[in-house]
Design an enzyme around this catalytic site. Structure first.
Site, PDB file in Angstrom:
ATOM      1  N   GLU A  67       0.825  -1.211   0.000  1.00 31.70           N
ATOM      2  CA  GLU A  67       0.000   0.000   0.000  1.00 31.70           C
ATOM      3  C   GLU A  67       0.862   1.265   0.000  1.00 31.70           C
ATOM      4  O   GLU A  67       0.576   2.218  -0.735  1.00 31.70           O
ATOM      5  CB  GLU A  67      -0.907   0.033   1.243  1.00 31.70           C
ATOM      6  CG  GLU A  67      -1.822  -1.151   1.386  1.00 31.70           C
ATOM      7  CD  GLU A  67      -1.274  -2.286   2.242  1.00 31.70           C
ATOM      8  OE1 GLU A  67      -2.075  -2.910   2.953  1.00 31.70           O
ATOM      9  OE2 GLU A  67      -0.050  -2.548   2.190  1.00 31.70           O
ATOM     10  N   CYS A  95      -2.586  -2.962   7.518  1.00 27.35           N
ATOM     11  CA  CYS A  95      -2.145  -2.855   8.903  1.00 27.35           C
ATOM     12  C   CYS A  95      -2.377  -1.420   9.403  1.00 27.35           C
ATOM     13  O   CYS A  95      -2.819  -0.546   8.663  1.00 27.35           O
ATOM     14  CB  CYS A  95      -0.665  -3.218   9.014  1.00 27.35           C
ATOM     15  SG  CYS A  95       0.436  -1.995   8.257  1.00 27.35           S
ATOM     16  N   CYS A  98      -0.506   1.266   7.348  1.00 25.97           N
ATOM     17  CA  CYS A  98      -1.076   1.505   6.021  1.00 25.97           C
ATOM     18  C   CYS A  98      -2.427   2.205   6.098  1.00 25.97           C
ATOM     19  O   CYS A  98      -2.731   3.073   5.277  1.00 25.97           O
ATOM     20  CB  CYS A  98      -1.166   0.196   5.247  1.00 25.97           C
ATOM     21  SG  CYS A  98       0.479  -0.450   4.841  1.00 25.97           S
TER      22      CYS A  98
END
Length: 162
Positions: A67, A95, A98
């Site tokens: 990402e 996560c 991100c």
């Protein structure tokens, strides 16, 4: 989090599958180099503007998630760190890091494939995109090609274990 169907003018379910298939191809590309197979594509007005795949091992950069790689490429290419009309397709639930980057970039929509039960920050472990938590809400669609993404990850880790 918003799992509703896209509004008129946004990507339809069939288009979401096509973009996710491209993200899965990027994940396989990363796996071929020994990286955890996660791929991402940023789309703006129906056109691909950037791609990324996990590469923290090869770059020796803990922030080099798929990402982040896609966001960096798009921001550089558009000469703007804000991406308010963009959709990010990613093969694994993002996560915490991100998700934070997506909020700061003002990405309009996130489409992810497989959940990440240990560190997922959208729905699985944390719910960081719940409405009202930030000054920017991101529309979320989950589960597009989830089985294919999960199998790619399982296969990768089976091979690594031996």
């Amino acid at each position: 989090m918003n799992d509703k169907a896209p509004a008129d003018g946004e990507e339809c379910a069939a288009t979401d599958v096509q973009w996710m298939d491209r993200a899965l191809a990027l994940a396989r590309q990363g796996a071929a180099t020994g990286e955890v197979p996660v791929g991402a594509i940023l789309v703006l007005h129906g056109r691909q503007i950037a791609v990324g795949w996990n590469c923290p091992i090869s770059t020796r950069d803990p922030t080099a998630h798929a990402e982040i790689q896609a966001l960096r490429a798009a921001a550089g290419g558009l000469d703007n760190y804000r991406l308010p009309d963009a959709t990010l397709y990613v093969t694994l639930e993002p996560c915490v890091m991100c998700v934070g980057a997506l909020v700061h970039a003002r990405v309009k929509r996130l489409v992810y494939a497989a959940p990440e039960p240990r560190t997922g920050a959208v729905a699985s472990r944390f719910q960081l995109l719940e409405a009202g938590l930030h000054n920017h809400d991101i529309q979320v669609t989950a589960g597009i090609r989830a089985d294919a993404s999960a199998e790619l990850l399982r296969s990768f880790f089976r091979q690594r274990r031996g």
